[in-house]
Motif scaffolding. Sequence first.
Motif, PDB file in Angstrom:
ATOM      1  N   VAL A   1      25.640 -53.149 105.309  1.00 32.36           N
ATOM      2  CA  VAL A   1      24.534 -52.856 104.406  1.00 32.36           C
ATOM      3  C   VAL A   1      23.661 -51.795 105.052  1.00 32.36           C
ATOM      4  O   VAL A   1      23.456 -51.787 106.274  1.00 32.36           O
TER       5      VAL A   1
ATOM      6  N   GLN B   1      12.490 -54.305  96.617  1.00 36.02           N
ATOM      7  CA  GLN B   1      13.769 -54.489  95.921  1.00 36.02           C
ATOM      8  C   GLN B   1      13.654 -54.505  94.400  1.00 36.02           C
ATOM      9  O   GLN B   1      14.666 -54.416  93.702  1.00 36.02           O
TER      10      GLN B   1
ATOM     11  N   LYS C   1      19.799 -54.352 100.086  1.00 39.70           N
ATOM     12  CA  LYS C   1      20.623 -55.461  99.587  1.00 39.70           C
ATOM     13  C   LYS C   1      21.887 -54.976  98.887  1.00 39.70           C
ATOM     14  O   LYS C   1      22.487 -55.709  98.094  1.00 39.70           O
TER      15      LYS C   1
ATOM     16  N   ASP D   1      17.989 -50.275  98.812  1.00 35.48           N
ATOM     17  CA  ASP D   1      17.064 -51.408  98.665  1.00 35.48           C
ATOM     18  C   ASP D   1      17.303 -52.466  99.740  1.00 35.48           C
ATOM     19  O   ASP D   1      16.655 -53.514  99.751  1.00 35.48           O
TER      20      ASP D   1
ATOM     21  N   THR E   1      19.563 -56.327  90.581  1.00 38.26           N
ATOM     22  CA  THR E   1      20.795 -57.116  90.662  1.00 38.26           C
ATOM     23  C   THR E   1      20.689 -58.407  89.859  1.00 38.26           C
ATOM     24  O   THR E   1      21.699 -59.016  89.520  1.00 38.26           O
TER      25      THR E   1
END
Length: 342
Positions: free
Chosen positions: A8, A222, A159, A157, A254
């Motif tokens: 990530v 996020q 994530k 972000d 998400t």
Amino acid sequence: MQENAKRVMPAEWEKQRLVLISFPHEETDWYNVDNPVALEESLSPFIRIAQAIAYGEAVYIICKDKEKISNMFCSTRNMTFIEIPTNDTWIRDYGYISLKEDDEVKLLDFTFDGWGGKFEATLDNAVNKTLYTKGYLGITPLEQVNFVLEGGSIESDGKGTILTTSECLCNPNRNSGLSKKEIEEKLHTHLGAQRVLWLDHGYLAGDDTDSHIDTLARFVNQTTIMYIKCDDTEDEHYPALLKMEAQLQGFTTTEGKPYTLIPLPMCEAKYNDTGERLPATYANFLITNDALIYPTYNDKNDARVGELFKEVFPDKEIIPINCLKLIEQGGSLHCSTMQVVY
């Protein structure tokens, strides 16, 4: 890369180990043979940026003459001066891109080709390897990637979501113009991207980067994106930025929820001595451990933008730095820096 390793790209607001910054010198475009004093004047914003970062974390200053540059500071606390040859100062685009692989930090060294071959970049492209060889990054692993990618062209972000522009990443002057799908596969392989949000509209006059995302729209957490909004229907940017805003409004997190969108005002038009418009943008801010450092341009919106940042980052010191000198060379505050995470 280890098989099944989880990768990530950390978000900028995650804990930083240090920030890289590269100073102008006589062998860069910052030097004007007809006006040698201009180089000294150009050093001022770099000094102020370095001081603002050093307020809360380490700064590695890449320079030609470390004795000369270090003597320009009243205090060199948290600063390390390192002599490495460079073509230019925009280390956001040739500095390390931090990665976490199974929660361990790794540094990625992508290819930098001077924004699609527009400028000589051989020395800049070698900075990461040279800095690493000198031992300044300790035993943190370094991975060299044979793929053109500039740090200013991507937002994470933290994530697995990458925000970018098709104008830059799919440009034929980089990686022979790979398709979005092919680019997404590269971002998944190297950065662990689980999804890519593509902006197909938006640009700044005077920008050499082919619409880097860090001049247009930025993750601040996020679920929130700050972006440049143009309200002047007579401004050349109005149609493209309006389309960009509409595209941002269609993006979802998400969890499937719309992002909170916070508009940043468009600067009044700034021009150089030959009448060319300069790429002034408030989106080119830097998030550090203790501060939010943002560019100002002697503009009516400077103070208003500072108030916006205070609302978004209530726990950080909000530090404005005049970046008119930076945009004369085509970049701004964020372009001048690159963070390395823990």
